[in-house]
Motif scaffolding. Structure first.
Motif, PDB file in Angstrom:
ATOM      1  N   ALA A  83      -3.641 -18.195   8.713  1.00 43.78           N
ATOM      2  CA  ALA A  83      -3.391 -17.258   9.814  1.00 43.78           C
ATOM      3  C   ALA A  83      -2.168 -16.389   9.555  1.00 43.78           C
ATOM      4  CB  ALA A  83      -3.221 -18.017  11.124  1.00 43.78           C
ATOM      5  N   THR A  84      -1.182 -16.935   8.864  1.00 43.71           N
ATOM      6  CA  THR A  84       0.042 -16.177   8.643  1.00 43.71           C
ATOM      7  C   THR A  84       0.132 -15.639   7.211  1.00 43.71           C
ATOM      8  OG1 THR A  84       1.248 -18.219   8.111  1.00 43.71           O
ATOM      9  CG2 THR A  84       1.302 -17.486  10.398  1.00 43.71           C
ATOM     10  N   LEU A  85      -0.965 -15.774   6.480  1.00 47.34           N
ATOM     11  CA  LEU A  85      -1.078 -15.203   5.132  1.00 47.34           C
ATOM     12  C   LEU A  85       0.006 -15.691   4.184  1.00 47.34           C
ATOM     13  CD1 LEU A  85      -1.800 -11.530   6.205  1.00 47.34           C
ATOM     14  CD2 LEU A  85      -3.472 -13.259   5.546  1.00 47.34           C
ATOM     15  N   ALA A 160      -8.722  -0.394  11.930  1.00 48.12           N
ATOM     16  CA  ALA A 160      -9.529  -1.587  12.233  1.00 48.12           C
ATOM     17  C   ALA A 160     -10.550  -1.914  11.138  1.00 48.12           C
ATOM     18  CB  ALA A 160     -10.197  -1.443  13.599  1.00 48.12           C
ATOM     19  N   ILE A 162     -10.395  -1.147   8.032  1.00 53.48           N
ATOM     20  CA  ILE A 162      -9.649  -1.532   6.825  1.00 53.48           C
ATOM     21  C   ILE A 162      -9.179  -2.980   6.968  1.00 53.48           C
ATOM     22  CG2 ILE A 162      -7.580  -1.066   5.439  1.00 53.48           C
ATOM     23  CD1 ILE A 162      -7.942   1.904   6.101  1.00 53.48           C
ATOM     24  N   ALA A 163      -8.686  -3.318   8.153  1.00 55.61           N
ATOM     25  CA  ALA A 163      -8.268  -4.700   8.395  1.00 55.61           C
ATOM     26  C   ALA A 163      -9.452  -5.644   8.183  1.00 55.61           C
ATOM     27  CB  ALA A 163      -7.705  -4.850   9.808  1.00 55.61           C
ATOM     28  N   HIS A 165     -12.157  -5.150   6.321  1.00 50.00           N
ATOM     29  CA  HIS A 165     -12.442  -5.209   4.881  1.00 50.00           C
ATOM     30  C   HIS A 165     -11.487  -6.172   4.176  1.00 50.00           C
ATOM     31  CE1 HIS A 165     -12.603  -3.965   0.674  1.00 50.00           C
ATOM     32  NE2 HIS A 165     -11.334  -3.621   0.755  1.00 50.00           N
ATOM     33  N   LEU A 166     -10.196  -6.069   4.498  1.00 46.85           N
ATOM     34  CA  LEU A 166      -9.198  -6.890   3.815  1.00 46.85           C
ATOM     35  C   LEU A 166      -9.287  -8.356   4.231  1.00 46.85           C
ATOM     36  CD1 LEU A 166      -6.215  -4.360   4.041  1.00 46.85           C
ATOM     37  CD2 LEU A 166      -7.363  -5.087   1.931  1.00 46.85           C
ATOM     38  N   ARG A 167      -9.645  -8.585   5.498  1.00 48.67           N
ATOM     39  CA  ARG A 167      -9.845  -9.966   5.963  1.00 48.67           C
ATOM     40  C   ARG A 167     -11.012 -10.606   5.218  1.00 48.67           C
ATOM     41  NH1 ARG A 167      -8.990  -8.375  11.312  1.00 48.67           N
ATOM     42  NH2 ARG A 167     -11.223  -8.065  11.501  1.00 48.67           N
ATOM     43  N   LEU A 169     -12.093  -9.842   2.229  1.00 44.41           N
ATOM     44  CA  LEU A 169     -11.627 -10.143   0.881  1.00 44.41           C
ATOM     45  C   LEU A 169     -10.791 -11.411   0.876  1.00 44.41           C
ATOM     46  CD1 LEU A 169     -10.448  -6.762  -0.672  1.00 44.41           C
ATOM     47  CD2 LEU A 169     -12.467  -8.098  -1.262  1.00 44.41           C
ATOM     48  N   ARG A 170      -9.977 -11.563   1.897  1.00 47.77           N
ATOM     49  CA  ARG A 170      -9.067 -12.708   1.984  1.00 47.77           C
ATOM     50  C   ARG A 170      -9.820 -13.976   2.310  1.00 47.77           C
ATOM     51  NH1 ARG A 170      -5.281 -16.035   2.344  1.00 47.77           N
ATOM     52  NH2 ARG A 170      -3.117 -15.491   2.648  1.00 47.77           N
ATOM     53  N   ARG A 172     -11.385 -14.865   5.192  1.00 46.80           N
ATOM     54  CA  ARG A 172     -11.308 -15.474   6.508  1.00 46.80           C
ATOM     55  C   ARG A 172     -11.976 -14.579   7.549  1.00 46.80           C
ATOM     56  NH1 ARG A 172      -6.423 -14.586   9.572  1.00 46.80           N
ATOM     57  NH2 ARG A 172      -5.640 -12.584   8.940  1.00 46.80           N
TER      58      ARG A 172
ATOM     59  N   VAL B  39      -3.061  -4.879   8.474  1.00 50.03           N
ATOM     60  CA  VAL B  39      -3.291  -4.026   7.304  1.00 50.03           C
ATOM     61  C   VAL B  39      -2.070  -4.070   6.386  1.00 50.03           C
ATOM     62  CG1 VAL B  39      -3.590  -1.639   6.527  1.00 50.03           C
ATOM     63  CG2 VAL B  39      -5.030  -2.542   8.353  1.00 50.03           C
ATOM     64  N   LYS B  41       0.175  -6.439   5.926  1.00 47.54           N
ATOM     65  CA  LYS B  41       0.303  -7.712   5.217  1.00 47.54           C
ATOM     66  C   LYS B  41      -0.848  -7.961   4.249  1.00 47.54           C
ATOM     67  CE  LYS B  41       2.055 -11.422   7.052  1.00 47.54           C
ATOM     68  NZ  LYS B  41       2.460 -12.543   7.933  1.00 47.54           N
ATOM     69  N   LEU B  42      -2.075  -7.695   4.718  1.00 49.75           N
ATOM     70  CA  LEU B  42      -3.233  -7.979   3.871  1.00 49.75           C
ATOM     71  C   LEU B  42      -3.300  -7.032   2.674  1.00 49.75           C
ATOM     72  CD1 LEU B  42      -5.893  -8.701   6.637  1.00 49.75           C
ATOM     73  CD2 LEU B  42      -5.156 -10.322   4.880  1.00 49.75           C
ATOM     74  N   ARG B 146     -10.768   4.785   2.181  1.00 49.09           N
ATOM     75  CA  ARG B 146     -11.407   4.356   3.428  1.00 49.09           C
ATOM     76  C   ARG B 146     -11.004   5.232   4.613  1.00 49.09           C
ATOM     77  NH1 ARG B 146     -13.853  -0.636   2.894  1.00 49.09           N
ATOM     78  NH2 ARG B 146     -13.691  -1.266   0.725  1.00 49.09           N
TER      79      ARG B 146
END
Lengths: 173, 173
Positions: A83-85, A160, A162-163, A165-167, A169-170, A172, B39, B41-42, B146
C-alpha cells in the motif's frame, strides 16, 4: 532533470548510439516533464518540512493514514508495504522507529501464520487526528488552492488512467 | 492516502480538536490529490525499475543528467545537493557509491576553499548517453504518451507556477 530535449540531443558532442531511433521529448514535453518532477519532489519536501514540528516524516504520516483507514486499524506488514510502495525491509525499519514512538504496534495474529500485523495505537490515532488539520492546510496552501476547480477536474481526468496503468504494472490492480 | 475528505471527517469517531475550522478537501480534491501522489510515487518506482538493468538508481541517473548539463560537467557538492533536493549527507553517500562505480569523481578545486566538486567522468558521460534512449522511452510509455498535447499544455500551465512557488520556498528561486 531527466531526459534530453530534441535540441539538446542535436547539439550533443557525442551522440548516443541509437539516437536516430530515439523518440526524444519535444521542448514542450520536456518542459512539462521537468515541471512534474519538480512539483513532485518539492511538494514532498515542503509537506515533510511542515510535518517536522509534529515529529513525523512524510512516510510516517502516510502509514498513520493507511492504518487508520484499514479495518480494525491494522494491516498485515506485507500489505502495508504494498500500500505504501515500500520494500518490506525499508518498511520494517520505519515501523521499528514508529513503534519506539508509540504510534504503532507490531503483533502476530493468533491463528494466522502469514506473518506480522502493524496496528495503529491509540496514541497513533490521536496523533493523526492532531496533525491532519495542519497537513490539509499545507496541501491546500502549496498545491490544491493554486489550481482552479476546472484544472483539478482536467488533471484528475489525465492522471487517473495513468495511475491505473502504473498500479497494474505494480501488480496490485 | 494523505488527508481526510469532508465525509470521512464527518463520520470520524473522535473528531480532531480544530475540525470546525479545518478546510478539509472536498471529495473531488481528495480524489485528485491521491491520484497525484500515486502517479508521482508509482512513476518514480517504475522508472527506477527500468533503470535497474543499467545498474543505476533513479537518483543516480538524475545526478548524471544534472552534471552533464553543468559547465565543465562538474558542480560544487553543495550546489548539487540543492539542485537534486537532497541533504548534503545523503548526497555524499550517493556520490561515494557512484565514485566506486566510476561514474563521478570528487575533487577539490584549486584556489577554491568552498569545498569539493563532483565531476562527471568520461565513463559517467558514456553511461548517461547509453541509458538516455531507454529512459526517454520509459518516460513516454508510462507518462508523456498517455497525455494529449492539449493535456500537456494545460498541465504545464497549472504546474509551472506551483513549481516556482515551491522553488521560492526552497530558497533557490
Amino acid at each position: 532533470m531527466d531526459t534530453h530535449t530534441t535540441d539538446e540531443a542535436a547539439v550533443s558532442s557525442s551522440p548516443p548510439v541509437a539516437e536516430e531511433e530515439t523518440p526524444w521529448l519535444t521542448a514542450k514535453e520536456q518542459q512539462f516533464w521537468r515541471a512534474h518532477l519538480e512539483v513532485s519532489k518539492l511538494l514532498d519536501y515542503q509537506l515533510g518540512r511542515e510535518l517536522q514540528p509534529h515529529c513525523l516524516a512524510s512516510n510516517d504520516y502516510e502509514i498513520l493514514v493507511v492504518l487508520s483507514e484499514a479495518p480494525d486499524r491494522r494491516m498485515r506488514m506485507t500489505d502495508l508495504a504494498t500500500a505504501t510502495l515500500q520494500s518490506k525491509s525499508r518498511l520494517s525499519h520505519q515501523i521499528t522507529r514508529m513503534e519506539t514512538a508509540g504510534l504503532v504496534l507490531r503483533q502476530e495474529c493468533p491463528g494466522d501464520r502469514r506473518g506480522l500485523f502493524a496496528h495503529l495505537t491509540e496514541h497513533g490515532w490521536q496523533t493523526m487526528q492532531k496533525v491532519a488539520p495542519d497537513h490539509v492546510r499545507s496541501v491546500r496552501e502549496h498545491f490544491v488552492d493554486r489550481l482552479t476547480p476546472a484544472q483539478i477536474d482536467a488533471m484528475y481526468a489525465a492522471l487517473a488512467p495513468i495511475a491505473e496503468h502504473l498500479r497494474t504494472l505494480r501488480g496490485r490492480a
